[in-house]
Design a protein around this motif. Structure first.
Motif, PDB file in Angstrom:
ATOM      1  N   ALA A   1      38.729  44.662  44.991  1.00 53.22           N
ATOM      2  CA  ALA A   1      38.064  43.329  45.055  1.00 53.22           C
ATOM      3  C   ALA A   1      38.642  42.309  45.959  1.00 53.22           C
ATOM      4  O   ALA A   1      37.801  41.508  46.586  1.00 53.22           O
ATOM      5  N   ASP A   2      39.810  42.583  46.404  1.00 56.07           N
ATOM      6  CA  ASP A   2      40.670  41.487  47.276  1.00 56.07           C
ATOM      7  C   ASP A   2      39.930  41.803  48.550  1.00 56.07           C
ATOM      8  O   ASP A   2      39.909  40.750  49.538  1.00 56.07           O
ATOM      9  N   LEU A   3      39.578  42.877  48.971  1.00 58.39           N
ATOM     10  CA  LEU A   3      38.995  43.262  50.251  1.00 58.39           C
ATOM     11  C   LEU A   3      37.697  42.340  50.400  1.00 58.39           C
ATOM     12  O   LEU A   3      37.189  42.177  51.730  1.00 58.39           O
ATOM     13  N   GLY A   4      36.924  42.084  49.286  1.00 62.82           N
ATOM     14  CA  GLY A   4      35.740  41.190  49.602  1.00 62.82           C
ATOM     15  C   GLY A   4      35.796  39.872  49.659  1.00 62.82           C
ATOM     16  O   GLY A   4      34.806  39.275  50.150  1.00 62.82           O
TER      17      GLY A   4
ATOM     18  N   VAL B   1      42.571  37.198  37.071  1.00 63.89           N
ATOM     19  CA  VAL B   1      41.682  37.859  37.983  1.00 63.89           C
ATOM     20  C   VAL B   1      40.076  37.695  37.363  1.00 63.89           C
ATOM     21  O   VAL B   1      40.117  38.325  36.373  1.00 63.89           O
ATOM     22  N   PRO B   2      39.189  37.308  38.089  1.00 65.71           N
ATOM     23  CA  PRO B   2      37.901  37.308  37.428  1.00 65.71           C
ATOM     24  C   PRO B   2      37.228  38.841  37.534  1.00 65.71           C
ATOM     25  O   PRO B   2      37.721  39.326  38.433  1.00 65.71           O
ATOM     26  N   ALA B   3      36.605  39.163  36.370  1.00 64.45           N
ATOM     27  CA  ALA B   3      36.219  40.453  36.278  1.00 64.45           C
ATOM     28  C   ALA B   3      34.903  40.554  35.347  1.00 64.45           C
ATOM     29  O   ALA B   3      34.645  39.709  34.339  1.00 64.45           O
ATOM     30  N   GLU B   4      33.730  41.160  36.008  1.00 67.15           N
ATOM     31  CA  GLU B   4      32.500  41.215  35.199  1.00 67.15           C
ATOM     32  C   GLU B   4      32.746  42.270  33.897  1.00 67.15           C
ATOM     33  O   GLU B   4      33.487  43.057  34.236  1.00 67.15           O
ATOM     34  N   ASP B   5      32.112  41.786  32.771  1.00 65.93           N
ATOM     35  CA  ASP B   5      32.090  42.854  31.482  1.00 65.93           C
ATOM     36  C   ASP B   5      31.790  44.276  32.056  1.00 65.93           C
ATOM     37  O   ASP B   5      32.222  45.231  31.714  1.00 65.93           O
TER      38      ASP B   5
ATOM     39  N   LEU C   1      42.194  49.975  37.126  1.00 55.21           N
ATOM     40  CA  LEU C   1      42.040  48.638  37.110  1.00 55.21           C
ATOM     41  C   LEU C   1      42.957  48.056  38.353  1.00 55.21           C
ATOM     42  O   LEU C   1      42.398  46.949  38.957  1.00 55.21           O
ATOM     43  N   ASP C   2      44.183  48.481  38.485  1.00 54.34           N
ATOM     44  CA  ASP C   2      44.923  48.222  39.781  1.00 54.34           C
ATOM     45  C   ASP C   2      44.283  48.430  40.745  1.00 54.34           C
ATOM     46  O   ASP C   2      44.024  47.627  41.821  1.00 54.34           O
ATOM     47  N   GLN C   3      43.554  49.483  40.966  1.00 54.17           N
ATOM     48  CA  GLN C   3      42.828  50.107  42.098  1.00 54.17           C
ATOM     49  C   GLN C   3      41.675  48.849  42.397  1.00 54.17           C
ATOM     50  O   GLN C   3      41.256  48.497  43.664  1.00 54.17           O
ATOM     51  N   ALA C   4      40.854  48.645  41.280  1.00 53.75           N
ATOM     52  CA  ALA C   4      39.802  47.727  41.376  1.00 53.75           C
ATOM     53  C   ALA C   4      40.297  46.299  41.827  1.00 53.75           C
ATOM     54  O   ALA C   4      39.487  45.992  42.737  1.00 53.75           O
ATOM     55  N   ILE C   5      41.227  46.030  41.491  1.00 56.25           N
ATOM     56  CA  ILE C   5      41.498  44.373  42.086  1.00 56.25           C
ATOM     57  C   ILE C   5      41.993  44.530  43.242  1.00 56.25           C
ATOM     58  O   ILE C   5      41.659  43.431  43.915  1.00 56.25           O
ATOM     59  N   ALA C   6      42.485  45.580  43.602  1.00 58.99           N
ATOM     60  CA  ALA C   6      42.935  45.682  45.143  1.00 58.99           C
ATOM     61  C   ALA C   6      41.568  45.638  45.950  1.00 58.99           C
ATOM     62  O   ALA C   6      41.579  45.200  47.051  1.00 58.99           O
TER      63      ALA C   6
ATOM     64  N   VAL D   1      36.377  41.291  40.243  1.00 55.10           N
ATOM     65  CA  VAL D   1      36.128  42.718  40.059  1.00 55.10           C
ATOM     66  C   VAL D   1      34.680  42.692  39.535  1.00 55.10           C
ATOM     67  O   VAL D   1      34.372  42.470  38.467  1.00 55.10           O
ATOM     68  N   THR D   2      33.796  43.311  40.438  1.00 54.04           N
ATOM     69  CA  THR D   2      32.388  43.382  40.043  1.00 54.04           C
ATOM     70  C   THR D   2      32.026  44.807  39.700  1.00 54.04           C
ATOM     71  O   THR D   2      32.442  45.722  40.281  1.00 54.04           O
ATOM     72  N   ALA D   3      30.789  44.963  39.209  1.00 57.07           N
ATOM     73  CA  ALA D   3      30.260  46.408  38.703  1.00 57.07           C
ATOM     74  C   ALA D   3      29.884  46.987  40.138  1.00 57.07           C
ATOM     75  O   ALA D   3      30.336  48.346  40.097  1.00 57.07           O
ATOM     76  N   GLU D   4      29.569  46.314  41.117  1.00 62.28           N
ATOM     77  CA  GLU D   4      28.963  46.909  42.384  1.00 62.28           C
ATOM     78  C   GLU D   4      30.202  47.449  43.045  1.00 62.28           C
ATOM     79  O   GLU D   4      30.216  48.618  43.588  1.00 62.28           O
ATOM     80  N   LYS D   5      31.177  46.782  43.275  1.00 64.31           N
ATOM     81  CA  LYS D   5      32.623  47.175  43.673  1.00 64.31           C
ATOM     82  C   LYS D   5      33.173  48.303  42.924  1.00 64.31           C
ATOM     83  O   LYS D   5      33.783  49.137  43.681  1.00 64.31           O
ATOM     84  N   VAL D   6      33.297  48.102  41.656  1.00 64.09           N
ATOM     85  CA  VAL D   6      33.745  49.335  40.912  1.00 64.09           C
ATOM     86  C   VAL D   6      32.948  50.675  41.056  1.00 64.09           C
ATOM     87  O   VAL D   6      33.411  51.676  41.397  1.00 64.09           O
TER      88      VAL D   6
END
Length: 569
Positions: A270-273, A238-242, A263-268, A278-283
Motif C-alpha cells: 500500500a505504501d507504494l501507492g 494504517v488505514p485499511a478497507e474492511d 498483512l505486513d506485505q499488504a501494508i508495504a 490497504v485497499t481491496a484492489e491493492k490486496v
C-alpha cells in the motif's frame, strides 16, 4: 548486547516488555540508543499474545485450562496441536507464565491471568528464565538430546515453581527418543511439566498421546481474523478497507501468523501507492485474486451460455494478473457460497448488498442438483488447470465445458422420467393361445403348463419354453411345431413329463397349421415393442439428442447377466 544460546543451542528470543506503552501485544523491551534506530519487527512477532485474553479463537481451551488451574488439577504433560500459526508455541509460553506467576507482590500462585510484571513472567517472556527450557525437536531429534532432559529433571527448579520443558514440533523426535522419554513422561517429578507442540499429532506414538492432556487449537474463523487485523491496523495507524482485511483473512486459511505476514506485505504494498491505505484492489493485485464483481459476471456468462463473453472475461482477468488456477478457485468458491445460501444462510458474508442479492438470486433460481453438478465440473476443471502445461487454455476449455453442460437435462431427473415412462408404457398386445383358429375350445393355458413342467423337470420345461410353438393344447393332447434350430425331436420327453405331471396319457405330436410363437419369442417380441414405444417418446428422443453416445440398458437383464461377484448388494 550479545546473549549466549541455551543448553540446546536455541537462540534466545527477543524480550517482551509488557509495561512499555505504545508497543504491540508482545513488544520487547530494548535499550534505547540515540544513534541507532529501533529495528523493525514483523507483525507476527510484534503482536504475539501476552495473555490468554489476547489468544483469539481458543476460548474452550482457555476455559478448560483455567478450571484445571483453579482446582489444582494440573496435568504433568500438555500437548498443543493444530495447523500452523494458530498459537501452539505461544500457548505453551503462556502456560509456562500461568504456572510460574507469583504476582506483583510475590505471593501469588498459578493463575489463568498471569500478571506479566513479576520476575518469572518477565523472564519467561524474554526467553531467559533458567527453569523454562525450549527445545526445537526438528533440530534435536536424537535420543542423546532427550537424555539430557532425563538427567536434568531430577534436579529441582532453581527459582521457579515448576521446571518446564517446551518441545516444539515434537513429532520430529526419533522413535528411540520417544522411547527414552516415556518413563519420565509418565512419572515425572512433581516440580516438572512438559509442554509439547505439534502440527502432526497423528505421527506421535500412542504411548505418548496417552500420557498427555491434549488441546486441539482450532483454525481461527475468518470474521475473527478480520476483526483482529482491523485492531492491529488501528494500533499501527494504517488505514485499511474492511473488504481488504476480509480477503487477507480468507487467504490466511485460519492461521493468525500467515494472516499477519500477508498483512505486513499488504501494508508495504500500500505504501507504494502513496496514500498508504490497504485497499481491496491493492490486496487483490498483490495476491493475484479475481475481482468479486468479475467473478459474478463470469458466472453469469457461464450460466447464460455466452461463450464469447466468457472468453473475453477470462482474458481480461488474466491480463490483470489473475492466475487461471485462482480464477477456477474463485468460481468454486462462488458455487459453494450459492449452495450454502440455498440452505438458509443467505449470503451473510457478502460485503455488499449487490453481492448478497446476486448470491440469493442464484440460490433461488438454481436447483440443488444443478449446483452440485456445477461444483463437480468446476472442481474437475480446477484439477486440469493445476497440471496443464498451458493453464490459461485449460481454464478456457474447462469453463466452456461447464457452460455447455449447464443447460443439459439433469441426469437424476432424466432417469426418474424414463423410469416413469417405462412403468406407464402399455406393452403391445400379444396373442395368447385361446379358443378359435383351429384351437379347440377346451384349451389349456400353455404358459401355466410350461411353468409347472419347469418346476419338476427344468430341462424339459426349458425346451418347451424356448423351442416349442404350440398348435393345439387340450386335455391329453399337445400338437406343436419347433423353432428352427433345434435338431432333436423333444416329443417323447415332453409326453413323459406331461404324463407324470398330470397322471394321464398325453398324445404329443408335431403338426402343421397355424402355430403360436414360443414363450421366449413372445417375450422378446414384447420387449422389442416396449423398447420401440419408449424410444418414440419425445423426452427420450431429447435425452439421446443431448447424450448422443448414451445407451438404453435394461438394469434387470444386466444384473442377471453379470457374474455374481460383480452384482450390487
Amino acid at each position: 548486547m550479545g546473549e549466549s544460546p541455551d543448553i540446546f543451542g536455541e537462540e534466545p528470543r527477543e524480550p517482551d516488555a509488557a509495561e512499555m506503552p505504545g508497543l504491540g501485544l508482545d513488544e520487547p523491551a530494548q535499550p534505547q540508543r540515540a544513534d541507532t534506530a529501533q529495528p523493525y519487527r514483523v507483525l507476527a512477532r510484534k503482536y504475539r499474545p501476552r495473555t490468554f485474553a489476547e489468544l483469539i479463537g481458543q476460548e474452550a481451551m482457555v476455559r478448560t485450562l483455567g478450571n484445571a488451574i483453579k482446582r489444582d488439577r494440573l496435568a504433568h504433560a500438555f500437548l498443543m496441536t493444530g495447523v500452523r500459526g494458530v498459537g501452539k508455541t505461544s500457548t505453551a509460553r503462556l502456560i509456562a507464565k500461568a504456572l510460574n506467576c507469583i504476582g506483583p507482590d510475590g505471593q501469588g500462585g498459578p493463575t489463568i491471568e498471569p500478571c506479566g510484571v513479576c520476575e518469572p513472567c518477565v523472564a519467561i517472556a524474554e526467553g531467559r528464565h533458567i527453569d523454562v527450557i525450549e527445545m526445537d525437536a526438528a533440530s534435536h531429534t536424537s535420543v542423546n538430546d532427550v537424555r539430557e532432559i532425563i538427567e536434568a529433571v531430577r534436579y529441582a527448579a532453581v527459582s521457579a515453581r515448576y521446571k518446564i520443558y517446551i518441545i516444539d514440533e515434537v513429532h520430529m523426535l526419533s522413535n528411540s527418543a520417544f522411547n527414552a522419554l516415556l518413563k519420565t513422561l509418565e512419572e515425572p517429578p512433581a516440580h516438572v511439566k512438559f509442554l509439547f507442540a505439534t502440527t502432526e499429532a497423528d505421527k506421535l506414538p500412542v504411548t505418548v498421546l496417552s500420557r498427555c492432556q491434549r488441546f486441539d487449537l482450532r483454525r481461527i474463523a475468518t470474521p475473527a481474523l478480520s476483526a483482529h487485523f482491523a485492531h492491529i491496523c488501528s494500533l499501527e495507524q494504517v488505514p485499511a478497507e474492511d473488504e481488504a482485511l476480509s480477503m487477507i483473512a480468507v487467504a490466511a486459511e485460519g492461521s493468525v501468523r500467515d494472516g499477519l505476514s500477508i498483512l505486513d506485505q499488504a501494508i508495504a504494498h500500500a505504501d507504494l501507492g502513496g496514500d498508504g491505505m490497504v485497499t481491496a484492489e491493492k490486496v487483490r493485485d498483490m495476491l493475484g485474486l479475481a475481482d468479486k464483481t468479475a467473478q459474478r459476471r463470469l458466472f453469469a456468462a457461464l450460466l447464460a451460455g455466452e461463450g464469447r463473453e466468457l472468453l473475453d472475461l477470462i482474458e481480461q482477468q488474466y491480463a490483470l494478473g489473475v492466475e487461471p488456477l485462482a480464477l477456477m478457485r474463485a468460481q468454486m468458491n462462488l458455487v459453494h457460497r450459492i449452495t450454502i445460501a440455498q440452505l438458509g444462510q443467505s449470503g451473510a458474508d457478502a460485503r455488499s448488498s449487490e453481492e448478497r442479492e446476486a448470491i440469493e438470486g442464484w440460490a433461488k433460481g438454481l436447483s440443488a442438483g444443478q449446483l452440485h453438478r456445477l461444483w463437480q465440473l468446476v472442481l474437475k476443471g480446477h484439477d486440469e488447470v493445476r497440471f496443464a502445461p498451458d493453464p490459461l487454455a485449460a481454464a478456457q476449455m474447462a469453463l466452456l465445458r461447464v457452460m455447455h453442460a449447464a443447460d443439459l437435462p439433469d441426469p437424476g431427473g432424466l432417469a426418474r422420467k424414463l423410469q416413469e415412462i417405462a412403468a406407464n408404457a402399455s406393452p403391445p398386445a400379444v396373442t395368447h393361445v385361446s379358443p378359435g383358429a383351429g384351437v379347440p375350445a377346451a384349451s389349456i393355458d400353455w404358459e401355466q403348463l410350461v411353468s409347472r413342467v419347469e418346476d419338476s423337470q427344468p430341462l424339459i420345461g426349458g425346451t418347451m419354453r424356448n423351442w416349442v410353438r404350440p398348435v393345439e393344447v387340450t386335455n391329453g393332447t399337445l400338437l406343436f411345431q419347433l423353432v428352427p434350430g433345434l435338431t432333436e425331436d423333444p416329443a417323447r420327453d415332453m409326453a413323459d413329463a406331461l404324463d407324470r405331471l398330470t397322471g394321464e396319457r398325453w398324445r404329443v405330436e408335431r403338426s402343421v397349421g397355424e402355430a403360436q410363437p414360443s414363450l421366449r419369442e413372445r417375450k422378446e417380441s414384447e420387449e422389442r415393442a416396449g423398447q420401440a414405444a419408449l424410444l418414440a417418446n419425445p423426452l427420450v428422443k431429447a435425452a439421446f439428442a443431448a447424450f448422443p453416445d448414451a445407451e438404453l440398458i435394461d438394469e434387470e437383464r444386466a444384473e442377471r447377466s453379470s457374474p455374481p461377484w460383480s452384482r450390487r448388494a
